[in-house]
Design a protein around this motif. Structure first.
Motif, PDB file in Angstrom:
ATOM      1  N   GLY A   1       0.831  -1.205   0.000  1.00 29.71           N
ATOM      2  CA  GLY A   1       0.000   0.000   0.000  1.00 29.71           C
ATOM      3  C   GLY A   1       0.865   1.254   0.000  1.00 29.71           C
TER       4      GLY A   1
ATOM      5  N   PHE B   1     -16.685  28.082  18.583  1.00 27.46           N
ATOM      6  CA  PHE B   1     -17.895  28.857  18.839  1.00 27.46           C
ATOM      7  C   PHE B   1     -17.807  29.489  20.220  1.00 27.46           C
ATOM      8  CE2 PHE B   1     -19.588  25.749  15.790  1.00 27.46           C
ATOM      9  CZ  PHE B   1     -20.184  26.629  14.894  1.00 27.46           C
TER      10      PHE B   1
ATOM     11  N   ARG C   1      -1.199  18.630   6.063  1.00 24.94           N
ATOM     12  CA  ARG C   1      -2.590  18.954   5.696  1.00 24.94           C
ATOM     13  C   ARG C   1      -3.458  19.034   6.941  1.00 24.94           C
ATOM     14  NH1 ARG C   1      -3.507  19.313   0.385  1.00 24.94           N
ATOM     15  NH2 ARG C   1      -5.728  19.741   0.579  1.00 24.94           N
ATOM     16  N   ALA C   2      -3.274  18.060   7.824  1.00 23.07           N
ATOM     17  CA  ALA C   2      -4.084  18.041   9.045  1.00 23.07           C
ATOM     18  C   ALA C   2      -3.825  19.283   9.887  1.00 23.07           C
ATOM     19  CB  ALA C   2      -3.787  16.772   9.846  1.00 23.07           C
ATOM     20  N   ALA C   3      -2.569  19.757   9.851  1.00 27.21           N
ATOM     21  CA  ALA C   3      -2.216  20.952  10.633  1.00 27.21           C
ATOM     22  C   ALA C   3      -2.912  22.190  10.075  1.00 27.21           C
ATOM     23  CB  ALA C   3      -0.695  21.144  10.623  1.00 27.21           C
ATOM     24  N   ARG C   4      -3.049  22.246   8.751  1.00 29.21           N
ATOM     25  CA  ARG C   4      -3.772  23.371   8.144  1.00 29.21           C
ATOM     26  C   ARG C   4      -5.267  23.260   8.427  1.00 29.21           C
ATOM     27  NH1 ARG C   4       0.849  23.057   5.812  1.00 29.21           N
ATOM     28  NH2 ARG C   4       1.845  24.883   4.888  1.00 29.21           N
ATOM     29  N   ALA C   5      -5.787  22.035   8.326  1.00 28.62           N
ATOM     30  CA  ALA C   5      -7.217  21.833   8.604  1.00 28.62           C
ATOM     31  C   ALA C   5      -7.534  22.256  10.039  1.00 28.62           C
ATOM     32  CB  ALA C   5      -7.599  20.376   8.378  1.00 28.62           C
ATOM     33  N   ALA C   6      -6.614  21.931  10.961  1.00 30.77           N
ATOM     34  CA  ALA C   6      -6.867  22.196  12.381  1.00 30.77           C
ATOM     35  C   ALA C   6      -7.097  23.690  12.643  1.00 30.77           C
ATOM     36  CB  ALA C   6      -5.689  21.689  13.221  1.00 30.77           C
ATOM     37  N   THR C   7      -6.376  24.535  11.886  1.00 31.82           N
ATOM     38  CA  THR C   7      -6.539  25.981  12.130  1.00 31.82           C
ATOM     39  C   THR C   7      -7.868  26.494  11.591  1.00 31.82           C
ATOM     40  OG1 THR C   7      -5.477  26.575  10.042  1.00 31.82           O
ATOM     41  CG2 THR C   7      -4.062  26.429  11.984  1.00 31.82           C
ATOM     42  N   THR C   8      -8.551  25.714  10.756  1.00 33.91           N
ATOM     43  CA  THR C   8      -9.840  26.163  10.212  1.00 33.91           C
ATOM     44  C   THR C   8     -11.006  25.593  11.011  1.00 33.91           C
ATOM     45  OG1 THR C   8     -10.155  24.365   8.603  1.00 33.91           O
ATOM     46  CG2 THR C   8      -8.813  26.218   7.893  1.00 33.91           C
ATOM     47  N   LYS C   9     -10.700  24.989  12.143  1.00 33.22           N
ATOM     48  CA  LYS C   9     -11.776  24.490  13.006  1.00 33.22           C
ATOM     49  C   LYS C   9     -12.408  25.665  13.758  1.00 33.22           C
ATOM     50  CE  LYS C   9     -12.593  21.273  16.763  1.00 33.22           C
ATOM     51  NZ  LYS C   9     -12.050  20.153  17.529  1.00 33.22           N
ATOM     52  N   VAL C  10     -13.726  25.674  13.755  1.00 31.07           N
ATOM     53  CA  VAL C  10     -14.451  26.815  14.323  1.00 31.07           C
ATOM     54  C   VAL C  10     -14.512  26.697  15.844  1.00 31.07           C
ATOM     55  CG1 VAL C  10     -16.650  28.040  14.378  1.00 31.07           C
ATOM     56  CG2 VAL C  10     -15.862  26.979  12.243  1.00 31.07           C
TER      57      VAL C  10
ATOM     58  N   ARG D   1       0.733  14.113   5.276  1.00 27.06           N
ATOM     59  CA  ARG D   1      -0.572  14.037   5.931  1.00 27.06           C
ATOM     60  C   ARG D   1      -0.646  14.983   7.119  1.00 27.06           C
ATOM     61  NH1 ARG D   1      -1.988   7.514   5.755  1.00 27.06           N
ATOM     62  NH2 ARG D   1      -2.278   7.443   3.494  1.00 27.06           N
ATOM     63  N   ARG D   2       0.448  15.039   7.864  1.00 29.94           N
ATOM     64  CA  ARG D   2       0.464  15.903   9.047  1.00 29.94           C
ATOM     65  C   ARG D   2       0.322  17.367   8.639  1.00 29.94           C
ATOM     66  NH1 ARG D   2       2.772  19.312  11.763  1.00 29.94           N
ATOM     67  NH2 ARG D   2       4.317  19.556  10.109  1.00 29.94           N
TER      68      ARG D   2
ATOM     69  N   ARG E   1       0.916   4.169  -2.929  1.00 28.94           N
ATOM     70  CA  ARG E   1       0.560   5.570  -2.664  1.00 28.94           C
ATOM     71  C   ARG E   1       1.723   6.523  -2.865  1.00 28.94           C
ATOM     72  NH1 ARG E   1      -1.524   2.911   1.857  1.00 28.94           N
ATOM     73  NH2 ARG E   1       0.158   3.732   3.115  1.00 28.94           N
TER      74      ARG E   1
END
Lengths: 151, 361
Positions: free
Chosen positions: A16, A143, A132-141, A129-130, A20
């Motif tokens: 795998g 509230f 991308r996940a690190a960028r995604a984490a900063t876009t977490k809202v 992967r890390r 990839r």
């Protein structure tokens, strides 16, 4: 060591990873290993399509989502080990290198290949992967609720 | 009358040579590389992969370049290439629950475990042209945080736990494949989903919008929308075990829809489902709405006569390659057909003239 001595789980893992891996990165890693042994083709690299399936609602009955390109091949080393590859895309050289590594991982050079090819590929994949996940984490809202001014 | 049907080869060759020159445009401007299209026109690449029904970003980039940016023409090229590929097999159904999400939002649960992750979205931009992009502006690095450790469970599973949403019955039956057998109606849901996921984005969007405007209203909420990478596994017979053969980016949309209940089912929420290659969320949401509308029969709802409830109407017209093939063929030479129509009209006019003269006499 023969094919059956290699744990299927371990083999699934590296097959795998090789599928990839970006083709150029795999090529660079193999270059560092040096001369590759001779081999005979059992199946020359062949480009085809695999129908990818999904599930209704993510968890229900399967349906056909669409195809992806895949290149597969199989080869036998002079020393007898058989390597297989099924890799995404249409890069025949990628499939050949993946099958070579698969075969070599079943022989005496497994340790060398693990260090020179699998470990760096694994690290690079984890880092991609890390990142991308690190960028995604900063876009977490986050509230927050405004407390109503009720004195 | 005999009409010449030969000739035109020279004109056709010249037209194609001019096409190649026009495709290139002003030679003083640098030529586009496929890597530039793949990396910087990625949503066009995604659409071509989704509607071409073949996941291969490099091929989609090539098709877009060859088609001069005409995405339907590019999709046509991909479809044509796809038919030349030997079918190696099929994958196991992808596990979208294990998706490594770039984006994951829910419009129904604010505090969903795993949180609302916006990802690289156009939402909340002001849709003002950014003239900085017209100049060669330096790009600031996107901020990075600590990667989330928490899993992102399916939102519908919360509702399912309380029995408030219709269950998806898992199964492993072989789904029908419209690329192998001609479409047949009535189609089952598996076939509908396959046709919708490769359907034209504009058409599926229009159909979905029609349900929102009242033509077969089904009260959707976006229960969850997720975009990210999933691994694809398939069984390899010569090995006797499953291996991962690669990784795809998919967009998945689950809608939660009101359902008043029927004779056999209690009031509960029902589902619409969209799953599309690439980052393609407008299409995935549209697909989920149309999927839900087409389920009226199995849910025991009334046929309101809405276009989006008409399976044959939706599925037979959703394919932009079939549609443009039939539409555009009418511009090709029909000289003989037209000649016979012309003769017919002349004869009818002559006959009508005779009758009028006879009536006058």
């Amino acid at each position: 060591m023969s094919v059956t001595d290699v744990g299927n789980e371990a083999r699934k893992g590296w097959m795998g990873l090789l599928a990839r891996a970006p083709s150029a990165r795999l090529a660079a890693c193999l270059e560092a290993v040096g001369a590759m042994p001779g081999f005979d083709w059992l199946r020359v690299p062949e480009v085809g399509g695999v129908m990818v399936r999904g599930r209704m609602g993510g968890t229900g009955a399967p349906f056909n989502l669409g195809e992806m390109t895949v290149t597969r091949c199989a080869l036998r080393l002079e020393s007898g080990e058989v390597g297989h590859a099924y890799v995404q895309g249409r890069d025949k050289a990628h499939a050949e290198r993946a099958a070579l590594v698969d075969a070599l991982m079943q022989g005496d050079r497994a340790g060398e290949l693990r260090a020179a090819v699998l470990a760096p590929l694994q690290a690079a994949e984890a880092e991609t992967r890390r990142a991308r996940a690190a960028r995604a984490a900063t876009t977490k809202v986050d509230f927050f609720t405004m407390v109503r001014g009720e004195a | 009358m005999y009409v010449a049907v030969k000739g035109g080869e020279r004109a056709i060759d010249a037209a194609h040579e001019w096409l190649a020159e026009e495709r290139r445009g002003d030679r003083a401007v640098a030529e586009l590389g496929l890597d530039q299209i793949r990396e910087q026109m990625s949503l066009a690449v995604n659409r071509v992969m989704a509607e071409g029904s073949l996941y291969d970003p490099d091929l989609a980039a090539l098709a877009i370049k060859q088609a001069r940016g005409d995405l339907i023409e590019a999709i046509f090229l991909i479809r044509a290439y796809r038919t030349t590929l030997p079918r190696i097999g099929h994958s196991h159904p992808v596990d979208t629950g294990a998706m490594r999400c770039d984006r994951r939002i829910s419009a129904t649960f604010k505090d969903a475990p795993g949180g609302q992750v916006l990802g690289p979205t156009f939402d909340y931009t002001h849709r003002l042209l950014d003239f900085k992009l017209a100049a060669d502006g330096a790009l600031p690095e996107a901020p990075v945080g600590a990667p989330a450790e928490a899993p992102m469970p399916r939102i519908t599973e919360f509702l399912n736990r309380d029995g408030l949403i219709q269950d998806e019955l898992a199964g492993d039956e072989t789904p029908p494949d419209m690329t192998r057998q001609p479409m047949e109606y009535p189609a089952n849901r598996a076939l509908r989903l396959q046709a919708l996921t490769r359907g034209d984005e504009g058409f599926v969007l229009g159909m979905a919008y029609s349900t929102q405007r009242g033509y077969g209203r089904n009260h959707p909420f976006v229960g969850e929308l997720r975009i990210g990478a999933v691994e694809v596994e398939m069984e390899v017979p010569e090995l006797g075990f499953d291996i991962c053969i690669g990784e795809l980016v998919l967009t998945e949309c689950e809608t939660v829809n009101q359902f008043a209940g029927s004779k056999t089912e209690p009031p509960q929420f029902t589902r619409g489902y969209g799953l599309v290659f690439g980052q393609t969320e407008r299409k995935a949401i549209s697909m989920a709405l149309v999927d839900r509308a087409l389920r009226w029969q199995e849910l025991g709802e009334d046929n309101l006569g809405a276009p989006a409830q008409d399976e044959e109407f939706v599925l037979a017209h959703a394919d932009n390659i079939q549609a443009s093939g039939f539409l555009e063929h009418i511009k090709l030479p029909h000289y003989v057909d037209f000649q016979s129509e012309l003769e017919l009209v002349r004869r009818m006019r002559a006959a009508a003239g005779d009758e009028m003269r006879e009536a006058a006499e």
